[in-house]
Design a protein around this motif. Structure first.
Motif, PDB file in Angstrom:
ATOM      1  N   ARG A 221       0.851  -1.193   0.000  1.00 10.45           N
ATOM      2  CA  ARG A 221       0.000   0.000   0.000  1.00 10.45           C
ATOM      3  C   ARG A 221       0.880   1.233   0.000  1.00 10.45           C
ATOM      4  NH1 ARG A 221      -3.015   0.543   4.877  1.00 10.45           N
ATOM      5  NH2 ARG A 221      -1.607  -0.928   5.897  1.00 10.45           N
ATOM      6  N   ALA A 222       0.309   2.347  -0.420  1.00  4.49           N
ATOM      7  CA  ALA A 222       1.038   3.617  -0.437  1.00  4.49           C
ATOM      8  C   ALA A 222       0.091   4.731  -0.039  1.00  4.49           C
ATOM      9  CB  ALA A 222       1.642   3.885  -1.812  1.00  4.49           C
ATOM     10  N   LYS A 223       0.601   5.653   0.767  1.00  3.63           N
ATOM     11  CA  LYS A 223      -0.176   6.791   1.251  1.00  3.63           C
ATOM     12  C   LYS A 223       0.591   8.078   0.968  1.00  3.63           C
ATOM     13  CE  LYS A 223      -3.689   4.854   3.645  1.00  3.63           C
ATOM     14  NZ  LYS A 223      -5.125   5.229   3.524  1.00  3.63           N
ATOM     15  N   LEU A 224      -0.128   9.094   0.539  1.00  5.46           N
ATOM     16  CA  LEU A 224       0.442  10.423   0.375  1.00  5.46           C
ATOM     17  C   LEU A 224       0.101  11.240   1.620  1.00  5.46           C
ATOM     18  CD1 LEU A 224       1.828  12.645  -1.315  1.00  5.46           C
ATOM     19  CD2 LEU A 224      -0.438  13.206  -2.217  1.00  5.46           C
ATOM     20  N   ILE A 225       1.136  11.695   2.334  1.00  3.31           N
ATOM     21  CA  ILE A 225       0.957  12.496   3.542  1.00  3.31           C
ATOM     22  C   ILE A 225       1.255  13.945   3.167  1.00  3.31           C
ATOM     23  CG2 ILE A 225       1.581  12.779   5.954  1.00  3.31           C
ATOM     24  CD1 ILE A 225       0.394  10.055   5.300  1.00  3.31           C
ATOM     25  N   LYS A 226       0.220  14.772   3.189  1.00  2.00           N
ATOM     26  CA  LYS A 226       0.379  16.173   2.796  1.00  2.00           C
ATOM     27  C   LYS A 226      -0.725  17.002   3.440  1.00  2.00           C
ATOM     28  CE  LYS A 226       0.758  19.128  -1.307  1.00  2.00           C
ATOM     29  NZ  LYS A 226       0.693  19.165  -2.788  1.00  2.00           N
ATOM     30  N   SER A 227      -0.330  18.113   4.025  1.00  2.00           N
ATOM     31  CA  SER A 227      -1.316  19.001   4.631  1.00  2.00           C
ATOM     32  C   SER A 227      -2.111  19.713   3.533  1.00  2.00           C
ATOM     33  CB  SER A 227      -0.626  20.029   5.531  1.00  2.00           C
ATOM     34  OG  SER A 227       0.102  19.392   6.562  1.00  2.00           O
ATOM     35  N   LYS A 228      -3.371  19.967   3.816  1.00  2.00           N
ATOM     36  CA  LYS A 228      -4.204  20.640   2.824  1.00  2.00           C
ATOM     37  C   LYS A 228      -5.228  21.516   3.531  1.00  2.00           C
ATOM     38  CE  LYS A 228      -8.116  17.484   2.185  1.00  2.00           C
ATOM     39  NZ  LYS A 228      -8.901  16.713   1.209  1.00  2.00           N
ATOM     40  N   GLN A 229      -5.852  22.380   2.754  1.00  2.00           N
ATOM     41  CA  GLN A 229      -6.898  23.264   3.252  1.00  2.00           C
ATOM     42  C   GLN A 229      -8.140  23.063   2.402  1.00  2.00           C
ATOM     43  OE1 GLN A 229      -5.766  27.349   3.509  1.00  2.00           O
ATOM     44  NE2 GLN A 229      -7.496  27.938   4.789  1.00  2.00           N
ATOM     45  N   THR A 230      -9.277  22.838   3.062  1.00  3.14           N
ATOM     46  CA  THR A 230     -10.518  22.580   2.344  1.00  3.14           C
ATOM     47  C   THR A 230     -11.081  23.878   1.781  1.00  3.14           C
ATOM     48  OG1 THR A 230     -11.863  22.853   4.350  1.00  3.14           O
ATOM     49  CG2 THR A 230     -10.977  20.660   3.891  1.00  3.14           C
ATOM     50  N   GLN A 231     -12.125  23.742   0.977  1.00  2.98           N
ATOM     51  CA  GLN A 231     -12.768  24.917   0.392  1.00  2.98           C
ATOM     52  C   GLN A 231     -13.442  25.774   1.448  1.00  2.98           C
ATOM     53  OE1 GLN A 231     -15.429  23.474  -2.620  1.00  2.98           O
ATOM     54  NE2 GLN A 231     -13.785  22.692  -3.930  1.00  2.98           N
ATOM     55  N   GLU A 232     -13.785  25.161   2.590  1.00  4.49           N
ATOM     56  CA  GLU A 232     -14.403  25.925   3.674  1.00  4.49           C
ATOM     57  C   GLU A 232     -13.385  26.610   4.572  1.00  4.49           C
ATOM     58  OE1 GLU A 232     -16.941  22.967   1.993  1.00  4.49           O
ATOM     59  OE2 GLU A 232     -15.001  22.771   3.001  1.00  4.49           O
ATOM     60  N   GLY A 233     -12.096  26.423   4.276  1.00 10.23           N
ATOM     61  CA  GLY A 233     -11.061  27.067   5.062  1.00 10.23           C
ATOM     62  C   GLY A 233     -10.494  26.224   6.180  1.00 10.23           C
ATOM     63  N   GLU A 234     -10.940  24.972   6.300  1.00  7.13           N
ATOM     64  CA  GLU A 234     -10.414  24.101   7.356  1.00  7.13           C
ATOM     65  C   GLU A 234      -9.036  23.576   6.960  1.00  7.13           C
ATOM     66  OE1 GLU A 234     -11.437  19.854   9.613  1.00  7.13           O
ATOM     67  OE2 GLU A 234     -12.667  20.592   7.936  1.00  7.13           O
ATOM     68  N   ASP A 239      -2.749  15.255   5.985  1.00  3.18           N
ATOM     69  CA  ASP A 239      -3.873  14.513   5.413  1.00  3.18           C
ATOM     70  C   ASP A 239      -3.348  13.301   4.635  1.00  3.18           C
ATOM     71  OD1 ASP A 239      -6.761  14.310   4.616  1.00  3.18           O
ATOM     72  OD2 ASP A 239      -5.881  14.587   2.624  1.00  3.18           O
ATOM     73  N   GLN A 240      -4.058  12.179   4.756  1.00  5.34           N
ATOM     74  CA  GLN A 240      -3.635  10.930   4.124  1.00  5.34           C
ATOM     75  C   GLN A 240      -4.513  10.636   2.909  1.00  5.34           C
ATOM     76  OE1 GLN A 240      -3.380   7.669   6.883  1.00  5.34           O
ATOM     77  NE2 GLN A 240      -2.345   8.876   8.456  1.00  5.34           N
ATOM     78  N   THR A 241      -3.840  10.401   1.778  1.00  2.00           N
ATOM     79  CA  THR A 241      -4.527  10.083   0.525  1.00  2.00           C
ATOM     80  C   THR A 241      -3.956   8.793  -0.043  1.00  2.00           C
ATOM     81  OG1 THR A 241      -4.781  12.452   0.078  1.00  2.00           O
ATOM     82  CG2 THR A 241      -5.144  10.936  -1.761  1.00  2.00           C
ATOM     83  N   ASP A 242      -4.827   7.894  -0.459  1.00  2.30           N
ATOM     84  CA  ASP A 242      -4.385   6.625  -1.032  1.00  2.30           C
ATOM     85  C   ASP A 242      -3.757   6.849  -2.408  1.00  2.30           C
ATOM     86  OD1 ASP A 242      -4.966   4.744   0.941  1.00  2.30           O
ATOM     87  OD2 ASP A 242      -7.070   4.637   0.354  1.00  2.30           O
ATOM     88  N   LEU A 243      -2.661   6.149  -2.643  1.00  2.00           N
ATOM     89  CA  LEU A 243      -2.041   6.082  -3.962  1.00  2.00           C
ATOM     90  C   LEU A 243      -2.263   4.682  -4.513  1.00  2.00           C
ATOM     91  CD1 LEU A 243       1.374   7.908  -3.373  1.00  2.00           C
ATOM     92  CD2 LEU A 243      -0.729   8.850  -4.328  1.00  2.00           C
ATOM     93  N   SER A 244      -2.925   4.597  -5.632  1.00  2.15           N
ATOM     94  CA  SER A 244      -3.245   3.295  -6.206  1.00  2.15           C
ATOM     95  C   SER A 244      -1.978   2.620  -6.729  1.00  2.15           C
ATOM     96  CB  SER A 244      -4.255   3.453  -7.342  1.00  2.15           C
ATOM     97  OG  SER A 244      -4.512   2.209  -7.961  1.00  2.15           O
ATOM     98  N   VAL A 245      -1.725   1.425  -6.234  1.00  2.00           N
ATOM     99  CA  VAL A 245      -0.592   0.621  -6.708  1.00  2.00           C
ATOM    100  C   VAL A 245      -1.083  -0.720  -7.260  1.00  2.00           C
ATOM    101  CG1 VAL A 245       1.197   1.677  -5.286  1.00  2.00           C
ATOM    102  CG2 VAL A 245      -0.214  -0.144  -4.328  1.00  2.00           C
ATOM    103  N   GLY A 246      -2.311  -0.725  -7.771  1.00  2.00           N
ATOM    104  CA  GLY A 246      -2.836  -1.924  -8.413  1.00  2.00           C
ATOM    105  C   GLY A 246      -3.902  -2.650  -7.637  1.00  2.00           C
ATOM    106  N   PHE A 247      -4.629  -1.940  -6.744  1.00  2.00           N
ATOM    107  CA  PHE A 247      -5.680  -2.615  -5.980  1.00  2.00           C
ATOM    108  C   PHE A 247      -6.795  -3.112  -6.884  1.00  2.00           C
ATOM    109  CE2 PHE A 247      -9.719  -2.425  -3.656  1.00  2.00           C
ATOM    110  CZ  PHE A 247      -9.453  -3.331  -2.634  1.00  2.00           C
ATOM    111  N   GLU A 248      -7.155  -2.315  -7.897  1.00  2.00           N
ATOM    112  CA  GLU A 248      -8.257  -2.715  -8.777  1.00  2.00           C
ATOM    113  C   GLU A 248      -7.890  -3.921  -9.634  1.00  2.00           C
ATOM    114  OE1 GLU A 248      -6.886   0.211  -8.659  1.00  2.00           O
ATOM    115  OE2 GLU A 248      -8.368   1.610  -7.818  1.00  2.00           O
ATOM    116  N   ILE A 290       3.785   0.750   2.659  1.00  5.59           N
ATOM    117  CA  ILE A 290       3.564  -0.264   3.685  1.00  5.59           C
ATOM    118  C   ILE A 290       3.492  -1.623   3.002  1.00  5.59           C
ATOM    119  CG2 ILE A 290       2.084  -1.025   5.570  1.00  5.59           C
ATOM    120  CD1 ILE A 290       0.957   1.851   5.625  1.00  5.59           C
ATOM    121  N   LEU A 291       4.361  -2.531   3.416  1.00  2.00           N
ATOM    122  CA  LEU A 291       4.377  -3.899   2.906  1.00  2.00           C
ATOM    123  C   LEU A 291       3.960  -4.837   4.028  1.00  2.00           C
ATOM    124  CD1 LEU A 291       5.107  -6.023   0.730  1.00  2.00           C
ATOM    125  CD2 LEU A 291       7.454  -5.950   1.587  1.00  2.00           C
ATOM    126  N   GLU A 292       2.923  -5.638   3.779  1.00  2.00           N
ATOM    127  CA  GLU A 292       2.379  -6.553   4.788  1.00  2.00           C
ATOM    128  C   GLU A 292       2.354  -7.965   4.234  1.00  2.00           C
ATOM    129  OE1 GLU A 292      -0.724  -3.893   7.403  1.00  2.00           O
ATOM    130  OE2 GLU A 292      -1.443  -4.750   5.527  1.00  2.00           O
TER     131      GLU A 292
END
Length: 407
Positions: A221-234, A239-248, A290-292
């Protein structure tokens, strides 16, 4: 095709046959800039500390896991104290029983029946406690049948001693058999790379297993760790975002016999869809991989982790091959596990690359029919000139005159 994409993206190509020197990684920040703090270290340790935890009683409700999670020096200290305290505690009770019964005042009276034979002080009571709990039974000190309180204490110590043995031995067994050290032989490449694969930009890294015993049911698995700001200003830190490495497609399930290159295709669903080489050099993020899998020898689940900062992602590089065919077997050269080589790669983003490919395909689509129609038009004009007809007279595609309805 890669050359066409590079041309559409405005990437100059070198002279054919010219060997380009490896590019020098650009400096992303000033020399005095603060180094980015990692979320996960290269060896897999999570760089997070829990502070101001008020409900500490929750650790005691799961005392077994708490003891297993302790460092080895504290676990050994608890192991020694658990036995030493119980031996001292019951030794004190045996001495107290002998003192209350007056056994210590009749040491030379052979007609006196003590609670425990040959118990003449606290030291002997402590040794008898050890013999009782560890079921050694040397035979020199033995309980008599004239001491009912001693018999009850003997049963209580035997039961409690068995519970202490089961608990502490269980903790030590689980701690020793933990597969944490198995992850030490699961290696990740020191850098990730971005290059073309089948005319698509891909983010790639390499994993390998140094042991001959394999990891069963391995998955990545792979995760992108990056801070972000929502459209509402939060503001959402880390923030953790999945990176597809062939799950589908099932490519995330690995047969890790030899080193494998894990690929994340940068498409419209990828968070790197609009990231170009220039933006990557200025960006600030972390990719956690992450390798499991299950350890083949023990059947326990093992997890290995690593991470890549933005300056550890090399644009326009590719991993060197490691596998070679020898006589009767394949050989893996781990000496080049972390090595990469520069390759021609467009500097634009994946979105711009896809738009350039679409424009190229549209250009080819309209140019091919026009070239096919040109010989037919020339043949029609020649037939009209030979027959004395008007070259502007409508004709079919084979050069014959069209029907009156079509005129």
């Amino acid at each position: 095709m890669a050359q066409d994409n590079a041309a559409f993206c405005g990437v100059p190509e070198g002279v054919p046959g010219e060997v380009k020197p490896p590019p020098v990684p650009p400096r992303r920040r000033g020399a005095g800039a603060r180094k980015r703090q990692r979320y996960v270290e290269k060896d897999g340790k999570c760089n997070v500390q829990h502070g101001n935890v008020r409900e500490t009683y929750r650790y005691l409700t799961d005392i077994f896991t708490t003891l297993v999670d302790l460092k080895w020096r504290f676990s050994l200290l608890v192991f020694i104290l658990a036995y030493a305290v119980t031996w001292l505690f019951f030794g004190l009770i045996w001495w107290f029983i002998a003192y209350c019964r007056g056994d210590l005042d009749h040491l030379e009276d052979h007609a006196w029946t003590p609670c425990v034979n040959n118990l003449n002080g606290f030291v002997s009571a402590f040794l008898f406690s050890i013999e009782t709990e560890t079921t050694i039974g040397y035979g020199h000190r033995v309980i008599t049948d004239k001491c009912p309180e001693g018999i009850v204490l003997l049963l209580l110590q035997a039961i409690l001693g068995s519970m202490v043995n089961a608990f502490m031995v269980g903790c030590m067994f689980v701690k020793i058999s933990q597969p944490n050290k198995r992850a030490e032989t699961l290696v990740f490449s020191s850098h990730a790379v971005v290059s073309l694969r089948d005319d698509r930009l891909c983010l790639m890294f390499r994993v390998g297993d140094l042991r001959d015993s394999h990891i069963v049911e391995a998955s990545i698995r792979a995760k992108l760790i990056k801070s972000k700001q929502t459209q509402e200003g939060e503001f959402i830190p880390l923030d953790q975002t999945d990176l597809s490495v062939g799950f589908e497609t099932g490519d995330d399930r690995l047969f890790l016999v030899s080193p494998l290159i894990i690929s994340h295709e940068i498409d419209e669903r990828s968070p790197f869809w609009d990231v170009s080489r220039h933006q990557l050099e200025k960006d600030d993020f972390e990719i956690v991989v992450i390798l499991e899998g299950m350890v083949e020898a023990t059947g326990m689940t093992c997890q290995a982790r690593s991470s890549y900062l933005a300056d550890e992602v090399l644009w326009g590089h590719r991993f060197t091959p490691l596998l070679s065919l020898e006589e009767g077997f394949y050989e893996v050269d781990y000496g080049g596990f972390h090595q990469t080589v520069p390759v021609p790669t467009p500097a634009c983003s994946a979105r711009q690359l896809a738009a350039a490919a679409a424009r190229r395909d549209a250009h080819l689509y309209w140019s091919i029919p026009s070239r096919l129609d040109q010989p037919l038009e020339e043949a029609a004009a020649a037939a009209a000139a030979a027959g004395g007809g008007d070259p502007d007279t409508p004709r079919e595609s084979n050069g014959t005159l069209a029907s009156p309805e079509a005129r």
